[in-house]
Enzyme design. Structure first.
Site, PDB file in Angstrom:
ATOM      1  N   ARG A   1      26.586  11.081 163.008  1.00 10.76           N
ATOM      2  CA  ARG A   1      27.348  11.666 164.115  1.00 10.76           C
ATOM      3  C   ARG A   1      26.371  12.188 165.168  1.00 10.76           C
ATOM      4  O   ARG A   1      25.163  12.026 165.043  1.00 10.76           O
ATOM      5  CB  ARG A   1      28.236  12.800 163.604  1.00 10.76           C
ATOM      6  CG  ARG A   1      27.476  13.910 162.916  1.00 10.76           C
ATOM      7  CD  ARG A   1      28.391  14.904 162.226  1.00 10.76           C
ATOM      8  NE  ARG A   1      27.629  16.063 161.760  1.00 10.76           N
ATOM      9  CZ  ARG A   1      28.139  17.066 161.060  1.00 10.76           C
ATOM     10  NH1 ARG A   1      29.420  17.043 160.738  1.00 10.76           N
ATOM     11  NH2 ARG A   1      27.397  18.084 160.688  1.00 10.76           N
ATOM     12  N   GLY A   2      26.883  12.785 166.226  1.00  9.58           N
ATOM     13  CA  GLY A   2      26.071  13.446 167.231  1.00  9.58           C
ATOM     14  C   GLY A   2      25.054  12.536 167.898  1.00  9.58           C
ATOM     15  O   GLY A   2      25.353  11.396 168.277  1.00  9.58           O
TER      16      GLY A   2
ATOM     17  N   ASP B   1      22.058   8.284 156.734  1.00  5.49           N
ATOM     18  CA  ASP B   1      22.302   9.723 156.762  1.00  5.49           C
ATOM     19  C   ASP B   1      22.408  10.180 155.319  1.00  5.49           C
ATOM     20  O   ASP B   1      22.558   9.361 154.406  1.00  5.49           O
ATOM     21  CB  ASP B   1      23.573  10.061 157.544  1.00  5.49           C
ATOM     22  CG  ASP B   1      23.486  11.423 158.232  1.00  5.49           C
ATOM     23  OD1 ASP B   1      23.338  12.448 157.528  1.00  5.49           O
ATOM     24  OD2 ASP B   1      23.564  11.471 159.475  1.00  5.49           O
TER      25      ASP B   1
ATOM     26  N   ASP C   1      18.583  10.399 151.797  1.00  9.33           N
ATOM     27  CA  ASP C   1      18.062  11.747 151.969  1.00  9.33           C
ATOM     28  C   ASP C   1      16.606  11.600 152.379  1.00  9.33           C
ATOM     29  O   ASP C   1      15.776  11.160 151.579  1.00  9.33           O
ATOM     30  CB  ASP C   1      18.188  12.538 150.661  1.00  9.33           C
ATOM     31  CG  ASP C   1      17.736  13.982 150.783  1.00  9.33           C
ATOM     32  OD1 ASP C   1      17.021  14.316 151.753  1.00  9.33           O
ATOM     33  OD2 ASP C   1      18.075  14.782 149.889  1.00  9.33           O
ATOM     34  N   VAL C   2      16.280  11.950 153.614  1.00  2.27           N
ATOM     35  CA  VAL C   2      14.924  11.690 154.121  1.00  2.27           C
ATOM     36  C   VAL C   2      13.860  12.545 153.441  1.00  2.27           C
ATOM     37  O   VAL C   2      12.661  12.315 153.630  1.00  2.27           O
ATOM     38  CB  VAL C   2      14.848  11.883 155.647  1.00  2.27           C
ATOM     39  CG1 VAL C   2      15.694  10.853 156.371  1.00  2.27           C
ATOM     40  CG2 VAL C   2      15.227  13.308 156.053  1.00  2.27           C
TER      41      VAL C   2
ATOM     42  N   TYR D   1      12.629  26.907 161.832  1.00  2.00           N
ATOM     43  CA  TYR D   1      13.019  25.694 162.550  1.00  2.00           C
ATOM     44  C   TYR D   1      11.954  25.312 163.581  1.00  2.00           C
ATOM     45  O   TYR D   1      11.546  24.143 163.672  1.00  2.00           O
ATOM     46  CB  TYR D   1      14.361  25.929 163.228  1.00  2.00           C
ATOM     47  CG  TYR D   1      14.863  24.778 164.053  1.00  2.00           C
ATOM     48  CD1 TYR D   1      15.451  23.665 163.445  1.00  2.00           C
ATOM     49  CD2 TYR D   1      14.767  24.793 165.443  1.00  2.00           C
ATOM     50  CE1 TYR D   1      15.925  22.605 164.209  1.00  2.00           C
ATOM     51  CE2 TYR D   1      15.240  23.736 166.211  1.00  2.00           C
ATOM     52  CZ  TYR D   1      15.815  22.648 165.592  1.00  2.00           C
ATOM     53  OH  TYR D   1      16.279  21.601 166.346  1.00  2.00           O
TER      54      TYR D   1
ATOM     55  N   LYS E   1       9.613  21.826 164.063  1.00  2.00           N
ATOM     56  CA  LYS E   1       9.659  21.003 165.263  1.00  2.00           C
ATOM     57  C   LYS E   1       8.320  20.971 166.000  1.00  2.00           C
ATOM     58  O   LYS E   1       7.971  19.961 166.615  1.00  2.00           O
ATOM     59  CB  LYS E   1      10.777  21.505 166.183  1.00  2.00           C
ATOM     60  CG  LYS E   1      12.182  21.318 165.595  1.00  2.00           C
ATOM     61  CD  LYS E   1      12.499  19.851 165.329  1.00  2.00           C
ATOM     62  CE  LYS E   1      13.943  19.644 164.917  1.00  2.00           C
ATOM     63  NZ  LYS E   1      14.304  18.213 164.762  1.00  2.00           N
TER      64      LYS E   1
ATOM     65  N   THR F   1      27.006  18.714 169.857  1.00  2.00           N
ATOM     66  CA  THR F   1      27.175  17.942 168.632  1.00  2.00           C
ATOM     67  C   THR F   1      27.967  18.762 167.619  1.00  2.00           C
ATOM     68  O   THR F   1      28.068  19.980 167.744  1.00  2.00           O
ATOM     69  CB  THR F   1      25.815  17.584 168.015  1.00  2.00           C
ATOM     70  OG1 THR F   1      25.155  18.790 167.585  1.00  2.00           O
ATOM     71  CG2 THR F   1      24.923  16.854 169.008  1.00  2.00           C
TER      72      THR F   1
END
Length: 260
Positions: free
Chosen positions: A6-7, A27, A65-66, A158, A162, A193
Site C-alpha cells: 500500500r502507500g 511485503d 519479511d525484509v 527512526y 534513516k 499513507t
C-alpha cells in the site's frame, strides 16, 4: 519492490509498471504487535499486483519479511527464475514509531533498525549479486526520510535508521559503480499513507507538529501531507536512464523543509 502492499510502495510499483516494467511486489503481510498501526495484508499486496497487471505488465507476488536474509534471498532467486534477471530495486519497506528515546526498549529499537536499515542492506545485497552475476546494469533506489537528513524529537530510533540508509547508499554507489550499478536515495517528508494515518489516530498530531516546513505543520488535519505519487515519480526518475549520471545522491521530496 519492497513494502509494496500500500502507500508509497503500491504507487511506485504501479508507476514502474506504467513505464513498462514487470514488477515483483513484496511485503511482510503480517502484523507486528509492538507497532501502533496495522501493516499491509496479503489482500493489499494482491491488490497492488492487480494494479500492476492492469497496465499490461506482469506482477509476481511474494510475501517477504525484509529482516529475514533467507526470505529476501529466496525472493530474489524466485524473481530471477521468473524474469531472467532483475534490473531495479525499489527498497521501500519500513516501519515508523514515535516516542521519547528513553521510552524505546531494546526490542523496538531492533525492530526499527532491522526493518529500515538491515532490510535495505539485505535487499540491495541480493539484487546486486544477481546483477553482477548476469553482467547487467541495475539501479537501486532506497527510501529514506527527511529524518535521515535532520533530527526530530521523539524519533531518535527512526532517525538513526534513516540516517544509516543514506550513508549505506552512498557507500553502495562507490562500491558498485564499476559494475554499472547505480544507488540513490529518495528522502520524503510526511506522505498521505495508511501508516501515517494510523499514527495520527494512535498518537494524535503532536509528533507531526514537531516537524514543520514551508508547507506548514505536517498533519492530516491541515491536509499538508504529500501524495505518494510524488515519491513514486522520484523513484522512477532515479531508476531510469534519464538519471544515468546520478549515483550516490539524496533526493529530498519535502516541499522545501530541509532547505531551512
Amino acid at each position: 519492490m519492497t513494502g509494496a502492499a500500500r502507500g508509497v510502495g503500491r504507487k511506485t510499483a504501479e508507476r514502474y509498471a506504467e513505464a513498462g516494467a514487470d514488477v515483483i511486489v513484496t511485503d511482510i503481510c503480517s502484523e507486528i504487535s509492538t507497532l501502533p498501526y496495522d501493516l499491509g495484508t496479503r489482500a493489499d499486496l494482491e491488490r497492488t499486483a492487480d494494479l500492476v497487471r492492469d497496465t499490461g505488465s506482469e506482477a509476481l507476488v511474494i510475501p517477504v519479511d525484509v529482516r529475514d536474509a533467507s526470505a529476501v534471498r529466496d525472493a530474489v532467486e524466485t524473481g530471477v527464475d521468473r524474469f531472467g534477471h532483475i534490473d531495479f530495486l525499489a527498497a521501500n519497506a519500513g516501519v515508523w514509531d514515535s516516542r521519547p528515546f528513553a521510552d524505546v526498549d531494546e526490542a523496538l529499537f531492533e525492530l526499527v533498525i532491522d526493518t529500515n536499515l538491515k532490510g535495505a542492506w539485505l535487499s540491495a545485497k541480493y539484487i546486486a549479486r544477481q546483477a553482477i552475476q548476469h553482467e547487467k546494469q541495475a539501479s537501486i533506489v532506497i527510501t529514506s526520510s527527511i529524518l535521515g537528513q535532520v533530527g526530530a524529537a521523539w524519533s531518535a530510533h527512526y532517525s538513526a535508521s534513516k540516517h544509516g540508509i543514506i550513508g549505506f547508499t552512498k557507500s553502495l554507489a562507490l562500491e558498485l559503480g564499476e559494475y554499472g550499478i547505480r544507488a540513490n536515495v529518495v528522502s520524503p517528508t510526511g506522505i498521505d499513507t495508511p501508516m501515517v494515518e494510523k499514527m495520527v489516530e494512535s498518537l494524535g498530531t503532536e509528533p507531526f507538529d514537531r516537524i514543520s516546513g514551508p508547507v506548514g505543520p505536517m498533519n492530516l488535519l491541515d491536509g499538508n501531507l504529500l501524495d505518494p505519487q510524488d515519491v513514486a515519480e522520484a523513484h522512477l526518475w532515479l531508476a531510469s536512464d534519464a538519471s544515468g549520471a546520478v549515483t550516490g545522491a539524496v533526493l529530498p521530496i519535502d516541499a522545501g523543509m530541509t532547505a531551512k
